[in-house]
Design a protein around this motif. Structure first.
Motif, PDB file in Angstrom:
ATOM      1  N   ARG A 410     -53.000  43.110  36.691  1.00  0.00           N
ATOM      2  CA  ARG A 410     -53.807  44.318  36.504  1.00  0.00           C
ATOM      3  C   ARG A 410     -53.156  45.265  35.501  1.00  0.00           C
ATOM      4  N   VAL A 411     -51.849  45.450  35.640  1.00  0.00           N
ATOM      5  CA  VAL A 411     -51.136  46.364  34.734  1.00  0.00           C
ATOM      6  C   VAL A 411     -51.141  45.813  33.314  1.00  0.00           C
ATOM      7  N   MET A 412     -50.969  44.502  33.162  1.00  0.00           N
ATOM      8  CA  MET A 412     -50.973  43.901  31.830  1.00  0.00           C
ATOM      9  C   MET A 412     -52.337  44.048  31.161  1.00  0.00           C
ATOM     10  N   GLU A 413     -53.401  43.892  31.926  1.00  0.00           N
ATOM     11  CA  GLU A 413     -54.746  44.076  31.375  1.00  0.00           C
ATOM     12  C   GLU A 413     -54.958  45.523  30.931  1.00  0.00           C
ATOM     13  N   SER A 414     -54.427  46.478  31.710  1.00  0.00           N
ATOM     14  CA  SER A 414     -54.545  47.893  31.345  1.00  0.00           C
ATOM     15  C   SER A 414     -53.785  48.187  30.057  1.00  0.00           C
ATOM     16  N   LYS A 415     -52.603  47.613  29.949  1.00  0.00           N
ATOM     17  CA  LYS A 415     -51.807  47.829  28.737  1.00  0.00           C
ATOM     18  C   LYS A 415     -52.499  47.229  27.523  1.00  0.00           C
ATOM     19  N   LYS A 416     -53.110  46.061  27.689  1.00  0.00           N
ATOM     20  CA  LYS A 416     -53.756  45.389  26.572  1.00  0.00           C
ATOM     21  C   LYS A 416     -54.889  46.211  25.986  1.00  0.00           C
ATOM     22  N   LEU A 417     -55.550  47.017  26.824  1.00  0.00           N
ATOM     23  CA  LEU A 417     -56.665  47.833  26.340  1.00  0.00           C
ATOM     24  C   LEU A 417     -56.243  49.239  25.959  1.00  0.00           C
ATOM     25  N   GLY A 418     -54.948  49.473  25.846  1.00  0.00           N
ATOM     26  CA  GLY A 418     -54.466  50.736  25.285  1.00  0.00           C
ATOM     27  C   GLY A 418     -54.174  51.837  26.272  1.00  0.00           C
ATOM     28  N   PHE A 419     -54.151  51.562  27.565  1.00  0.00           N
ATOM     29  CA  PHE A 419     -53.825  52.587  28.554  1.00  0.00           C
ATOM     30  C   PHE A 419     -52.310  52.762  28.621  1.00  0.00           C
ATOM     31  N   THR A 420     -51.876  54.010  28.742  1.00  0.00           N
ATOM     32  CA  THR A 420     -50.446  54.334  28.676  1.00  0.00           C
ATOM     33  C   THR A 420     -49.839  54.714  30.026  1.00  0.00           C
ATOM     34  N   LYS A 421     -50.653  54.947  31.043  1.00  0.00           N
ATOM     35  CA  LYS A 421     -50.142  55.376  32.341  1.00  0.00           C
ATOM     36  C   LYS A 421     -50.912  54.671  33.447  1.00  0.00           C
ATOM     37  N   CYS A 422     -50.199  54.245  34.481  1.00  0.00           N
ATOM     38  CA  CYS A 422     -50.818  53.552  35.609  1.00  0.00           C
ATOM     39  C   CYS A 422     -50.274  54.135  36.912  1.00  0.00           C
ATOM     40  N   ILE A 423     -51.163  54.653  37.736  1.00  0.00           N
ATOM     41  CA  ILE A 423     -50.793  55.181  39.047  1.00  0.00           C
ATOM     42  C   ILE A 423     -51.075  54.092  40.076  1.00  0.00           C
ATOM     43  N   ILE A 424     -50.010  53.708  40.792  1.00  0.00           N
ATOM     44  CA  ILE A 424     -50.088  52.550  41.679  1.00  0.00           C
ATOM     45  C   ILE A 424     -49.190  52.797  42.887  1.00  0.00           C
ATOM     46  N   SER A 425     -49.299  51.981  43.904  1.00  0.00           N
ATOM     47  CA  SER A 425     -48.471  52.128  45.100  1.00  0.00           C
ATOM     48  C   SER A 425     -46.999  51.867  44.776  1.00  0.00           C
ATOM     49  N   LYS A 426     -46.124  52.589  45.449  1.00  0.00           N
ATOM     50  CA  LYS A 426     -44.692  52.382  45.257  1.00  0.00           C
ATOM     51  C   LYS A 426     -44.271  50.979  45.658  1.00  0.00           C
ATOM     52  N   ALA A 427     -44.993  50.390  46.616  1.00  0.00           N
ATOM     53  CA  ALA A 427     -44.669  49.043  47.051  1.00  0.00           C
ATOM     54  C   ALA A 427     -44.841  48.035  45.919  1.00  0.00           C
ATOM     55  N   ASN A 428     -45.768  48.293  44.994  1.00  0.00           N
ATOM     56  CA  ASN A 428     -45.995  47.397  43.864  1.00  0.00           C
ATOM     57  C   ASN A 428     -45.050  47.672  42.700  1.00  0.00           C
ATOM     58  N   CYS A 429     -44.454  48.851  42.670  1.00  0.00           N
ATOM     59  CA  CYS A 429     -43.556  49.194  41.558  1.00  0.00           C
ATOM     60  C   CYS A 429     -42.239  48.433  41.629  1.00  0.00           C
ATOM     61  N   LYS A 430     -41.872  48.014  42.837  1.00  0.00           N
ATOM     62  CA  LYS A 430     -40.609  47.301  42.987  1.00  0.00           C
ATOM     63  C   LYS A 430     -40.696  45.932  42.317  1.00  0.00           C
ATOM     64  N   GLY A 431     -39.809  45.695  41.386  1.00  0.00           N
ATOM     65  CA  GLY A 431     -39.771  44.421  40.687  1.00  0.00           C
ATOM     66  C   GLY A 431     -40.822  44.274  39.608  1.00  0.00           C
ATOM     67  N   LEU A 432     -41.586  45.335  39.328  1.00  0.00           N
ATOM     68  CA  LEU A 432     -42.628  45.283  38.304  1.00  0.00           C
ATOM     69  C   LEU A 432     -42.142  46.035  37.070  1.00  0.00           C
ATOM     70  N   ASP A 433     -41.887  45.306  36.007  1.00  0.00           N
ATOM     71  CA  ASP A 433     -41.359  45.906  34.775  1.00  0.00           C
ATOM     72  C   ASP A 433     -42.240  45.482  33.601  1.00  0.00           C
ATOM     73  N   VAL A 434     -43.133  46.373  33.196  1.00  0.00           N
ATOM     74  CA  VAL A 434     -44.034  46.124  32.078  1.00  0.00           C
ATOM     75  C   VAL A 434     -43.780  47.191  31.019  1.00  0.00           C
ATOM     76  N   LYS A 435     -43.311  46.759  29.864  1.00  0.00           N
ATOM     77  CA  LYS A 435     -43.000  47.698  28.805  1.00  0.00           C
ATOM     78  C   LYS A 435     -44.281  48.132  28.085  1.00  0.00           C
ATOM     79  N   GLY A 436     -44.269  49.388  27.656  1.00  0.00           N
ATOM     80  CA  GLY A 436     -45.415  49.913  26.918  1.00  0.00           C
ATOM     81  C   GLY A 436     -46.391  50.687  27.765  1.00  0.00           C
ATOM     82  N   ILE A 437     -46.170  50.764  29.078  1.00  0.00           N
ATOM     83  CA  ILE A 437     -47.034  51.525  29.967  1.00  0.00           C
ATOM     84  C   ILE A 437     -46.179  52.164  31.049  1.00  0.00           C
ATOM     85  N   THR A 438     -46.440  53.424  31.364  1.00  0.00           N
ATOM     86  CA  THR A 438     -45.668  54.169  32.356  1.00  0.00           C
ATOM     87  C   THR A 438     -46.248  53.938  33.740  1.00  0.00           C
ATOM     88  N   LEU A 439     -45.398  53.485  34.664  1.00  0.00           N
ATOM     89  CA  LEU A 439     -45.820  53.251  36.041  1.00  0.00           C
ATOM     90  C   LEU A 439     -45.408  54.430  36.909  1.00  0.00           C
TER      91      LEU A 439
END
Length: 453
Positions: A410-439
């Motif tokens: 989901r985050v990769m698809e958001s980044k591909k379409l030019g989104f710069t910020k993603c608000i998501i659960s803290k449980a999903n932030c652990k171990g999720l490292d996608v450059k180019g978008i702020t989690l």
């Protein structure tokens, strides 16, 4: 003389009863019983000459496992939904509202198969040869290997399949074909069940891929008994708004591939055109810096898809506020509004609420919860949310934001379409490292609203 008796059959589940009942005891459907005449007649020529199938018992260890042979339709979105192409000897049911484009899609598939030198038989019980020819000319279908046949008698249809030996058969529609063995009218429960069973024997016995078109009731389900969907190998639903150009082909059952896959098409004057990037298509025309509009990401099978959630809150003029939800679960929206009132303190009891998934998409995934909450809060406060922000998360009754599945896609698809910020659960932030978008990880609804405003 053949013995005759009258029975009442439920149009929803096929349950039989000797007398009419207001509610079916099997499926609990109201006013679904229809009277039919059952006659014990001699078997017809069709049943007296069954199709030979190698049906000898075999030990599990002696069965050779070969990958099923598939025929590519050369239509990428259709191949995706089918699981990679058409399987030989498969029986596929295609359902959808009238005029949605079922026959158009199947005719375009016929053209693609004919270009691969595959013989296709198109059996129509609703249109004449001239009508089909007119539609084929409009769509640019002129396959030399395509044979048209207008017939409603099952025996004649099966005989044509045996004589022509096509690789693929299309029956449009199953409700118009009748069997001589059943005395009830075409389209009844008994007829639909008998015809589908016969076509299934043809598909398995001759190795022919059969597509049958099914009418849809006003509730949105395939007309006829529920057993019809259990008999076939694949069930495809063609859905969307007829007033809009967007169409979605959804697989709800597939014995040869993934279920809940979605193919996206756009209806044009020359037929259906594939939409390889539905996220970009769904966000076309999205208002910028407008209160009540946010973007979230849902999963359709293995495909992430960005959709726009719109909410409108307006002061009510009546004692009872109005609640409307289009494209998502109404009860879920009411639940999320209760969470906002209890946990955030928003006084929504005097406001009408309208929630809409733009583009005609129907999404019931819990990952949309946080997006719906933020859209309602944005419209209530009349404060727009940053257009480059994607909001994803499931909301619980205590206001907590829970983790979701396939967060990285989901985050990769958001980044591909030019989104710069993603608000998501803290449980999903652990171990999720996608450059180019702020989690931005949040634990509850209050933190999410603080991050967007």
């Amino acid at each position: 003389m053949a013995k005759q008796r009258n029975v009442f059959i439920c149009q929803e589940c096929g349950n039989e009863s000797a007398k009419w009942m207001g509610q079916c005891p099997a499926c609990r459907a109201w006013n679904s019983f229809v009277e039919e005449v059952k006659v014990k007649a001699k078997p017809s020529v069709h049943n007296s000459q069954p199709i030979e199938v190698d049906n000898k018992p075999k030990k599990l260890a002696a069965i050779e496992m070969n990958e099923e042979k598939r025929i590519s339709t050369k239509i990428g979105e259709l191949d995706r939904v089918l699981g990679g192409g058409i399987v030989n000897g498969s029986l596929t049911l295609v359902g959808g509202d009238p005029g949605i484009g079922k026959s158009t899609l199947l005719l375009q598939m016929c053209q693609s198969l004919c270009e691969q030198d595959i013989h296709v038989l198109y059996i129509s019980g609703e249109e004449s040869l001239q009508q089909i020819k007119m539609r084929a000319d409009r769509l640019g279908v002129n396959g030399e290997r395509l044979t048209l046949y207008t017939e409603t008698n099952l025996t004649h249809c099966v005989k044509a399949i045996k004589d022509l030996q096509p690789r693929a058969v299309i029956v449009d529609s199953i409700q118009t074909i009748y069997s001589d063995d059943i005395t009830s009218a075409a389209g009844s429960v008994s007829q639909v069940r008998q015809v589908t069973s016969s076509l299934m024997r043809v598909a398995k016995g001759l190795g022919v891929s059969v597509f049958i078109v099914g009418h849809v009731t006003k509730e949105g389900s395939i007309a006829g008994p529920r057993v019809l969907e259990h008999m076939v190998d694949t069930v495809l639903y063609f859905e969307g708004l007829r007033s809009a150009s967007y169409r979605a082909l959804r697989a709800v059952k597939n014995r040869f591939g993934s279920t809940n896959e979605v193919g996206v098409f756009e209806m044009r004057d020359k037929g259906l055109k594939e939409v390889p990037n539905p996220s970009e298509y769904m966000l076309t025309g999205r208002p910028i810096d407008s209160a009540g509009s946010i973007v979230t990401c849902c999963m359709e099978g293995t495909r992430p898809m960005l959709v726009e959630v719109q909410a409108l809150m307006s002061q009510t003029n009546f004692g009872m506020p109005r609640r409307t939800a289009t494209g998502t679960d109404y009860n879920r929206v009411v639940l999320l509004m209760a969470v906002l009132e209890k946990k955030i303190g928003m006084q929504l009891a005097s406001y009408d609420s309208y929630v809409n998934i733009a583009g005609g998409m129907k999404v019931t995934e819990p990952a949309l919860d946080l997006g719906i909450v933020c859209a309602i809060a944005s419209s209530f406060k009349n404060i727009p949310i940053d257009a480059k922000t994607v909001i994803i998360g499931e909301v619980g009754l205590t206001g907590e934001v829970r983790g979701i599945t396939m967060a990285e896609q989901r985050v990769m698809e958001s980044k591909k379409l030019g989104f710069t910020k993603c608000i998501i659960s803290k449980a999903n932030c652990k171990g999720l490292d996608v450059k180019g978008i702020t989690l931005i990880g949040v634990d509850n609804v209050a933190e999410a609203l603080q991050a967007v405003f």
